[in-house]
Design an enzyme around this catalytic site. Structure first.
Site, PDB file in Angstrom:
ATOM      1  N   HIS A  33       0.839  -1.197   0.000  1.00  0.00           N
ATOM      2  CA  HIS A  33       0.000   0.000   0.000  1.00  0.00           C
ATOM      3  C   HIS A  33       0.879   1.254   0.000  1.00  0.00           C
ATOM      4  O   HIS A  33       0.477   2.298  -0.483  1.00  0.00           O
ATOM      5  CB  HIS A  33      -0.925   0.031   1.221  1.00  0.00           C
ATOM      6  CG  HIS A  33      -1.987  -1.000   1.172  1.00  0.00           C
ATOM      7  ND1 HIS A  33      -1.828  -2.241   1.729  1.00  0.00           N
ATOM      8  CD2 HIS A  33      -3.219  -0.977   0.609  1.00  0.00           C
ATOM      9  CE1 HIS A  33      -2.924  -2.943   1.529  1.00  0.00           C
ATOM     10  NE2 HIS A  33      -3.785  -2.195   0.855  1.00  0.00           N
ATOM     11  N   ASP A 103      -4.360  -6.049  -8.337  1.00  0.00           N
ATOM     12  CA  ASP A 103      -4.699  -5.363  -7.099  1.00  0.00           C
ATOM     13  C   ASP A 103      -4.929  -3.909  -7.505  1.00  0.00           C
ATOM     14  O   ASP A 103      -4.723  -3.525  -8.669  1.00  0.00           O
ATOM     15  CB  ASP A 103      -3.559  -5.517  -6.082  1.00  0.00           C
ATOM     16  CG  ASP A 103      -4.023  -5.329  -4.645  1.00  0.00           C
ATOM     17  OD1 ASP A 103      -5.143  -4.834  -4.425  1.00  0.00           O
ATOM     18  OD2 ASP A 103      -3.260  -5.674  -3.736  1.00  0.00           O
TER      19      ASP A 103
END
Length: 170
Positions: A33, A103
């Protein structure tokens, strides 16, 4: 063993389970992230692959590719944007024939390094069938795709049969 059981139960109830994040984050030391995790070990014999191989053998419908650099396979692109990881390894070597999903391309592991347009194009060329782009981080709402996506990318997506999902929590 429990992952495959849950996957099968979902399939039996009309739900398409997504197995994630291929090829596994167990060898990664950073959070994708925020950073691009780099894996220097060979993953072909890693324990991280076992759940994916089991799911593939049991007819997994969809696999999400993680944003991590697997240096022994591709020194240039992370798994989610890599033909070597997706087409050569996952599809050809492991014989996976289901949906391949990125993702979120807004995660810093790819967005900071490659930018939006390059990430989308690399993801398509690498073999992803579905491209995920979380929009809430940028405050983007509803019609953003139609108003702001480069027409050549939109046409490439439509011609290639690729689905792009813009996710929003609102």
């Amino acid at each position: 063993k429990y992952g495959v059981a849950v996957m099968k139960q979902m399939q039996e109830n009309g739900i398409i389970p997504v197995i994630k994040h291929f090829p596994g984050h167990g060898l990664a030391k950073r959070d994708s992230h925020l950073f691009l995790p780099i894996v220097n070990e060979k993953i072909e014999k890693s324990d991280d692959l076992v759940p994916f191989i089991n799911a593939i053998n049991e007819k997994a419908d969809a696999i999400m590719i993680g944003h991590l650099m697997i240096r022994k396979m591709d020194k240039i692109y992370p798994a989610s944007l890599s033909k070597k990881v997706i087409k050569d390894f996952l599809i050809n070597n492991l014989k996976y024939n289901g949906l391949v999903i990125t993702d979120d391309l807004k995660m810093k592991a790819v967005s900071l390094l490659y930018g939006y347009k390059k990430s989308v194009l690399k993801a398509i060329n690498a073999g992803n069938n579905i491209i995920l782009i979380g929009t809430e981080w940028l405050g983007i709402r509803n019609m953003w795709l139609i108003k702001n996506v480069n027409l050549s990318i939109l046409l490439l997506i439509l011609v290639s049969g690729i689905l792009i999902f813009f996710l929003s929590t609102s």
